[in-house]
Design an enzyme around this catalytic site. Structure first.
Site: not given
Length: 492
Positions: A151-152, A228, A250-251, A385
């Protein structure tokens, strides 16, 4: 209130269940639209539509050059509608218009780049060691690819996946975050307008367990590209493994931003601000751990506090706003919770430390830019994080100490190094366990340069020429020109 349907097989449709879910504006904290709440039946319909488009109709008959022309056309349309799409993003996720407009104006470059690359996917003639045999290779598309986005930066992250996927000849299903679905549905209209055949690009909306999981597990899906959290990435990886599907992840990250004594401190302060407070810290590459050499620690921190403390917060649509709201209610609460965790663990609060109550913030989900000093690298605030505007400041003594601290996390997505010493810059770049290392800059990306993670920060890469290979499979072709066939009972 606006209502957004899904886009499957070239048609706008409601969920099979007839259900909807609400989406909120992070700046106002109010519901502004409803989105179709997809489920297993919708996932199956999308997979079947994408597979049909891949195997029949005009898409598989197009030449690579024709595919490239379509990609360039959609790039032109995105450029024409950049401001409209940026406004959609801001309303959906609360990020600054100044950033989202910059992203939307840059996104067409991915379609131009991969559109140009589409007809340059070349096989090879192999100088095989078998007399009289001609051997060559072909690179062929995988089939149906699912792009699951966070969502970013919804449209940028979607573009990183679908531009190379389409250039390679695949078909795509976009599953946007349930928090930011509407911009993807506006975005997909441009593919229809550009002339992509029905079913080549689809959008299915809803929650991960209800529609994301069925998409991943569907037998017609051949690849999943996911952005995510690490926890979600692990679940995606396990589900995809059941069908032996291609995966790229892609974490998250807990990136070190390392400032040495010889750095240009004015630039480094700006780089520290960019690393953590741009996008309100809601980026996987956020430089959330600021490592400062002992000799400059106090001076640098004073400069940093002054600049961060003067940042303008408020309406993200205002081009002068510098820090906007947190995108989702759960993330807003998580960010506030981590401030309490850091305090309890003994970190020293130097700036911020709670909900922003400034007049311009209204009822939105704003958190003050927050800085903790006296952080030990073993603290939770330095290891986990947060995905919010919280910076941990950590001292280091020398180069070896900096390397030890920087690498002492489970993540390895990015790192920053600030120094005027070229030997140190090259050495640090080599030894840092991160997929991207920036020297004397931070938070820069390009369609030409690969990006991805070490360790728990992911699998595979996005961007650059090699990325397209993740959406292709290699076929080896053998042609025997010998007049007679040898013994059938021995390996040739």
């Amino acid at each position: 209130m606006d209502r957004y349907k899904m886009y499957i097989g070239g048609e706008w449709c409601e969920a099979a269940s007839g259900a909807w879910f609400e989406t909120e504006n992070p700046f106002t904290g109010k519901v502004w639209a409803e989105v179709a709440r997809g489920g297993e039946a919708d996932a199956a319909r999308a997979a079947e539509a994408a597979h049909k488009a891949f195997t029949t109709g005009p898409w598989p008959t197009l030449t690579a050059t024709q595919r490239g022309a379509l990609l360039r056309r959609v790039g032109d349309l995105i450029a024409e509608r950049a401001e409209f799409l940026a406004d959609c993003e801001v309303r959906d996720n609360g990020k600054l218009k100044v950033e989202m407009l910059g992203q939307l104006r840059y996104i067409p470059q991915w379609f131009y780049y991969y559109g140009g690359l589409a007809d340059k996917i070349e096989g090879a003639v192999i100088p095989i060691d078998k007399p009289g045999v001609f051997n060559y290779t072909l690179h062929e598309p995988l089939g149906v690819c699912v792009a699951i986005t966070a969502w970013n930066s919804p449209l940028l992250l979607a573009t990183w996946k679908i531009a190379p996927a389409l250039a390679a000849g695949n078909t795509v299903i976009i599953k946007p975050s349930e928090f930011t679905s509407t911009s993807a549905l506006e975005y997909v209209k441009l593919f229809e307008e550009a002339g992509f055949p029905p079913g080549v690009v689809n959008v299915v909306t809803g929650y991960g367990p209800e529609v994301g999981q069925p998409l991943i597990e569907h037998p017609l899906v051949r690849k999943i590209a996911f952005t995510g959290s690490v926890a979600s990435g692990e679940r995606v990886n396990m589900a995809a493994a059941k069908g032996l599907k291609r995966i790229s992840l892609e974490l998250g990250g807990k990136s070190p931003n390392i400032v040495f004594a010889d750095a240009n401190l004015d630039n480094a302060v700006k780089g520290a601000i960019a690393g953590i407070f741009a996008a309100s810290g809601q980026t996987c590459i956020a430089g959330s751990r600021l490592l400062l050499h002992d000799s400059i620690h106090d001076e640098f921190l004073d400069r940093l506090l002054a600049m961060a403390g003067s940042a303008k917060m408020g309406d993200p649509m205002d081009m002068g706003t510098e820090i906007g709201p947190i995108t989702t209610r759960p993330q807003y609460q998580k960010t506030l919770d981590y401030i309490d965790i850091a305090r309890a663990d003994g970190a020293t609060l130097r700036l911020g430390g709670g909900k922003a109550t400034r007049a311009g913030c209204g009822d939105g989900w704003f958190v003050e830019p927050t800085i903790f000093s006296g952080v030990e690298n073993g603290m939770r605030i330095a290891q986990e994080e947060v995905f919010g505007p919280i910076l941990s400041v950590i001292r280091f003594k020398d180069d070896e100490d900096a390397i030890r601290i920087a690498n002492d996390v489970v993540y390895g997505l990015a790192a920053g190094v600030w120094t005027q010493d070229i030997t140190r810059a090259l050495t640090m770049t080599k030894r840092l366990q991160a997929g991207t290392v920036w020297v004397n800059t931070y938070r820069a990306v390009s369609f030409t340069s690969p990006m991805g993670g070490y360790k728990s920060s992911g699998i595979g890469r996005v961007n650059g020429q090699e990325m397209i290979l993740d959406y292709l499979q290699t076929k080896s072709a053998w042609i025997d020109t010998n007049p007679t066939f040898p013994s059938p009972f021995a390996l040739r």
